[in-house]
Design a protein around this motif. Structure first.
Motif, PDB file in Angstrom:
ATOM      1  N   UNK A 207       0.818  -1.219   0.000  1.00 57.83           N
ATOM      2  CA  UNK A 207       0.000   0.000   0.000  1.00 57.83           C
ATOM      3  C   UNK A 207       0.842   1.255   0.000  1.00 57.83           C
ATOM      4  N   UNK A 208       1.894   1.254   0.798  1.00 62.06           N
ATOM      5  CA  UNK A 208       2.787   2.412   0.849  1.00 62.06           C
ATOM      6  C   UNK A 208       3.505   2.593  -0.481  1.00 62.06           C
ATOM      7  N   UNK A 209       3.874   1.489  -1.126  1.00 61.36           N
ATOM      8  CA  UNK A 209       4.568   1.579  -2.406  1.00 61.36           C
ATOM      9  C   UNK A 209       3.646   2.139  -3.489  1.00 61.36           C
ATOM     10  N   UNK A 210       2.396   1.744  -3.461  1.00 63.62           N
ATOM     11  CA  UNK A 210       1.429   2.285  -4.437  1.00 63.62           C
ATOM     12  C   UNK A 210       1.286   3.793  -4.272  1.00 63.62           C
ATOM     13  N   UNK A 211       1.173   4.244  -3.016  1.00 59.24           N
ATOM     14  CA  UNK A 211       1.060   5.683  -2.780  1.00 59.24           C
ATOM     15  C   UNK A 211       2.327   6.419  -3.205  1.00 59.24           C
ATOM     16  N   UNK A 212       3.491   5.809  -2.970  1.00 60.10           N
ATOM     17  CA  UNK A 212       4.753   6.447  -3.362  1.00 60.10           C
ATOM     18  C   UNK A 212       4.865   6.564  -4.879  1.00 60.10           C
ATOM     19  N   UNK A 213       4.445   5.529  -5.608  1.00 57.65           N
ATOM     20  CA  UNK A 213       4.471   5.599  -7.077  1.00 57.65           C
ATOM     21  C   UNK A 213       3.552   6.690  -7.600  1.00 57.65           C
ATOM     22  N   UNK A 214       2.385   6.820  -6.984  1.00 61.47           N
ATOM     23  CA  UNK A 214       1.447   7.852  -7.419  1.00 61.47           C
ATOM     24  C   UNK A 214       2.016   9.249  -7.174  1.00 61.47           C
ATOM     25  N   UNK A 286      11.702 -18.040   6.646  1.00 61.26           N
ATOM     26  CA  UNK A 286      10.479 -17.932   7.448  1.00 61.26           C
ATOM     27  C   UNK A 286       9.275 -17.645   6.574  1.00 61.26           C
ATOM     28  N   UNK A 287       9.428 -16.713   5.641  1.00 62.56           N
ATOM     29  CA  UNK A 287       8.319 -16.379   4.744  1.00 62.56           C
ATOM     30  C   UNK A 287       8.043 -17.541   3.799  1.00 62.56           C
ATOM     31  N   UNK A 288       6.773 -17.788   3.540  1.00 62.57           N
ATOM     32  CA  UNK A 288       6.398 -18.857   2.627  1.00 62.57           C
ATOM     33  C   UNK A 288       6.627 -18.418   1.182  1.00 62.57           C
ATOM     34  N   UNK A 289       6.636 -19.385   0.301  1.00 58.17           N
ATOM     35  CA  UNK A 289       6.809 -19.073  -1.129  1.00 58.17           C
ATOM     36  C   UNK A 289       5.680 -18.189  -1.628  1.00 58.17           C
ATOM     37  N   UNK A 290       4.466 -18.423  -1.140  1.00 63.70           N
ATOM     38  CA  UNK A 290       3.321 -17.614  -1.556  1.00 63.70           C
ATOM     39  C   UNK A 290       3.483 -16.161  -1.092  1.00 63.70           C
ATOM     40  N   UNK A 291       4.020 -15.956   0.117  1.00 60.28           N
ATOM     41  CA  UNK A 291       4.220 -14.598   0.611  1.00 60.28           C
ATOM     42  C   UNK A 291       5.296 -13.869  -0.177  1.00 60.28           C
ATOM     43  N   UNK A 292       6.382 -14.565  -0.503  1.00 58.48           N
ATOM     44  CA  UNK A 292       7.419 -13.932  -1.320  1.00 58.48           C
ATOM     45  C   UNK A 292       6.882 -13.576  -2.702  1.00 58.48           C
ATOM     46  N   UNK A 293       6.071 -14.447  -3.285  1.00 59.66           N
ATOM     47  CA  UNK A 293       5.496 -14.151  -4.598  1.00 59.66           C
ATOM     48  C   UNK A 293       4.531 -12.977  -4.509  1.00 59.66           C
ATOM     49  N   UNK A 294       3.719 -12.942  -3.457  1.00 55.34           N
ATOM     50  CA  UNK A 294       2.798 -11.812  -3.298  1.00 55.34           C
ATOM     51  C   UNK A 294       3.562 -10.495  -3.196  1.00 55.34           C
ATOM     52  N   UNK A 295       4.674 -10.529  -2.496  1.00 59.14           N
ATOM     53  CA  UNK A 295       5.468  -9.310  -2.331  1.00 59.14           C
ATOM     54  C   UNK A 295       6.074  -8.857  -3.643  1.00 59.14           C
ATOM     55  N   UNK A 296       6.844  -9.724  -4.306  1.00 59.56           N
ATOM     56  CA  UNK A 296       7.611  -9.283  -5.468  1.00 59.56           C
ATOM     57  C   UNK A 296       6.757  -9.193  -6.728  1.00 59.56           C
ATOM     58  N   UNK A 297       5.783 -10.072  -6.888  1.00 56.47           N
ATOM     59  CA  UNK A 297       4.855  -9.907  -8.010  1.00 56.47           C
ATOM     60  C   UNK A 297       4.037  -8.629  -7.833  1.00 56.47           C
ATOM     61  N   UNK A 299       4.977  -5.815  -6.188  1.00 50.68           N
ATOM     62  CA  UNK A 299       5.830  -4.654  -6.473  1.00 50.68           C
ATOM     63  C   UNK A 299       6.042  -4.480  -7.974  1.00 50.68           C
ATOM     64  N   UNK A 300       6.296  -5.587  -8.662  1.00 55.93           N
ATOM     65  CA  UNK A 300       6.540  -5.498 -10.106  1.00 55.93           C
ATOM     66  C   UNK A 300       5.276  -5.088 -10.843  1.00 55.93           C
ATOM     67  N   UNK A 301       4.142  -5.648 -10.456  1.00 56.59           N
ATOM     68  CA  UNK A 301       2.884  -5.321 -11.129  1.00 56.59           C
ATOM     69  C   UNK A 301       2.572  -3.834 -11.009  1.00 56.59           C
ATOM     70  N   UNK A 302       2.697  -3.284  -9.832  1.00 50.38           N
ATOM     71  CA  UNK A 302       2.365  -1.864  -9.621  1.00 50.38           C
ATOM     72  C   UNK A 302       3.296  -0.958 -10.422  1.00 50.38           C
ATOM     73  N   UNK A 303       4.574  -1.310 -10.485  1.00 55.10           N
ATOM     74  CA  UNK A 303       5.515  -0.464 -11.208  1.00 55.10           C
ATOM     75  C   UNK A 303       5.280  -0.524 -12.710  1.00 55.10           C
ATOM     76  N   UNK A 304       5.042  -1.722 -13.234  1.00 53.17           N
ATOM     77  CA  UNK A 304       4.852  -1.872 -14.686  1.00 53.17           C
ATOM     78  C   UNK A 304       3.564  -1.202 -15.135  1.00 53.17           C
ATOM     79  N   UNK A 305       2.520  -1.247 -14.309  1.00 55.51           N
ATOM     80  CA  UNK A 305       1.262  -0.593 -14.700  1.00 55.51           C
ATOM     81  C   UNK A 305       1.463   0.904 -14.870  1.00 55.51           C
TER      82      UNK A 305
END
Length: 468
Positions: A207-214, A286-297, A299-305
């Motif tokens: 959420x903070x990253x989305x606001x920063x991009x805007x 500690x973080x699950x594979x799903x959590x890492x994917x949610x994080x990096x996918x 971040x990438x999705x918001x930036x590319x859009x």
């Protein structure tokens, strides 16, 4: 005493406030002495120096120093109105060594900035400089650290995270509540990471990253007047980086300073990506594979859009618009670096193809090239591992061992002839190709009967049994 009071009052009425202040001071009436000095224009200017001097003179008189400190704190409002900055220096630098801290803090409640400076002096700057022992300092720290964090959240939000990172033993629940209440996202993420609440960490970070991009897009699209000089320098650096990339040179060679330097909104985006990378590295087990994917996918999705939105803009491209596109390209590159480091590359490639299939190929040229380069590197590692596994690793060692061995090969008939020629127990010499290295052989009857044990009698190494 009554006569002294009448004399001091008469002196004050006729304007001799200095004499009245001296008289009160001589008899330990610090409050009345300060009142007289604050009423006189000339004496009022030097009231802070007066207090500091009197404290230094009374350093051996604890009761006198305490009385002067108390009188000063009772007149704190007048001193703040006179000069707030000098008053803060006086309280933080002078009173911290001699006053009762709880009493001072109680009086400073109405002056939060001064209270913040006072607590910073005691908790951060000097640490053990004026405590009896470490236990006393720890008790004060435990009693007032939450209030200090609250004041930081109010008056210095950027200092909250560094303080939390430097002090691990903090009350997590109270500090987290303060950070959430004052919307200090970076500190909230750090505290939530300590508790292991990664779903909420990801929600806040994305959420903070989305606001920063805007905000970054708004700064490039409609920059405020104060940000235009810094934005022009950023655009110039981005142009140099783009030119260097076109010549296959590194961005570090193109620009010494980071491209976002001087532009807080851009620095915020870069900082959040770095924070995500550091958090993933710390908690990769500690973080699950799903959590890492949610994080990096995410971040990438918001930036590319945002990059797609900038690329789709109609009309002639200004330097600022080209710089904005380059800025989002740099952020995409940074997000891809995290994706390559923490996620499965085949799965990432499949996700990109499914999520951004309709996107323009030009936008994905750089990211897909880095992804394919990573896959090619992994393939090279697998091939190398396969080649190593397929080799006979025993064979080279056997060859080395064989070259280092010196043996004799004798046919059974030769042994029989040698035994007949030399009776058992007699030593015979069999010359080799090198006469100097000739060895003496002795044929000794074997206990098993019918066989001879061949013994090599070297002159330097002693006798060695070779075979039966």
């Amino acid at each position: 005493r009554e006569e002294r009071e009448r004399f001091a009052a008469r002196a004050a009425r006729v304007g001799f406030l200095g004499a009245a202040a001296w008289l009160h001071e001589r008899h330990g009436e610090h409050g009345k002495a300060l009142d007289c000095r604050l009423q006189d224009g000339k004496l009022r200017e030097g009231v802070f120096e007066y207090i500091i001097t009197r404290l230094a003179e009374a350093s051996d008189d604890a009761a006198g120093s305490a009385a002067l400190v108390e009188a000063t704190l009772q007149r704190l409002l007048k001193l703040v109105e006179l000069d707030a900055e000098r008053c803060a220096v006086l309280v933080c630098e002078q009173f911290a060594n001699i006053a009762d801290h709880s009493s001072v803090l109680q009086r400073l409640r109405g002056y939060p900035k001064m209270e913040l400076q006072y607590l910073e002096t005691l908790l951060v700057r000097r640490k053990l400089g004026h405590w009896k022992d470490s236990d006393e300092h720890q008790r004060f720290f435990d009693a007032h650290v939450v209030r200090y964090v609250e004041l930081l959240c109010t008056h210095s939000p950027t200092a909250v995270l560094p303080f939390i990172m430097e002090n691990e033993a903090l009350p997590l629940r109270e500090c987290l509540e303060l950070c959430r209440r004052f919307d200090i996202t970076d500190a909230s993420i750090h505290l939530l990471e300590r508790t292991g609440d990664f779903p909420l960490v990801l929600k806040l970070l994305l959420g903070d990253y989305s606001a920063a991009l805007e905000k970054l897009h708004g700064t490039f699209a409609e920059p405020p007047e104060s940000a235009r000089p810094a934005l022009a320098r950023v655009v110039k650096r981005l142009s140099a980086i783009a030119a260097a990339r076109g010549q296959d040179q590194g961005s570090k060679e193109a620009s010494e300073a980071p491209w976002w330097e001087g532009l807080p909104d851009a620095g915020r985006c870069v900082g959040l990506l770095e924070q995500a990378s550091e958090m993933s590295a710390r908690n990769s087990n500690i973080m699950t594979e799903a959590q890492l994917e949610e994080l990096w996918f995410g971040l990438l999705r918001r930036t590319v859009r945002w990059q797609e939105q900038v690329a789709a803009a109609q009309g002639a491209k200004t330097k600022r618009q080209v710089g904005m596109a380059s800025a989002f390209e740099e952020l995409v590159s940074q997000a891809m670096a995290g994706l390559l480091a923490f996620l499965s590359l085949p799965r990432s490639l499949k996700w990109i193809c499914a999520e951004f299939g309709p996107s323009r190929l030009g936008i994905w040229r750089g990211p897909v090239r880095s992804l394919l380069s990573g896959l090619n590197f992994q393939l090279g590692l697998l091939r190398a591992a396969k080649a190593v596994a397929a080799q006979d690793v025993v064979k080279p060692f056997s060859a080395v061992k064989h070259r280092g061995c010196r043996g004799l090969r004798l046919a059974p008939g030769d042994l029989a002839d040698a035994a007949a020629a030399d009776p058992p127990g007699d030593a015979g010499y069999i010359p080799g190709e090198d006469v100097a290295a000739a060895a003496a052989l002795t044929f000794v009857p074997s206990e098993a009967g019918g066989l001879f044990k061949v013994r090599l009698a070297g002159t330097a190494r002693g006798a060695t049994d070779l075979a039966d």
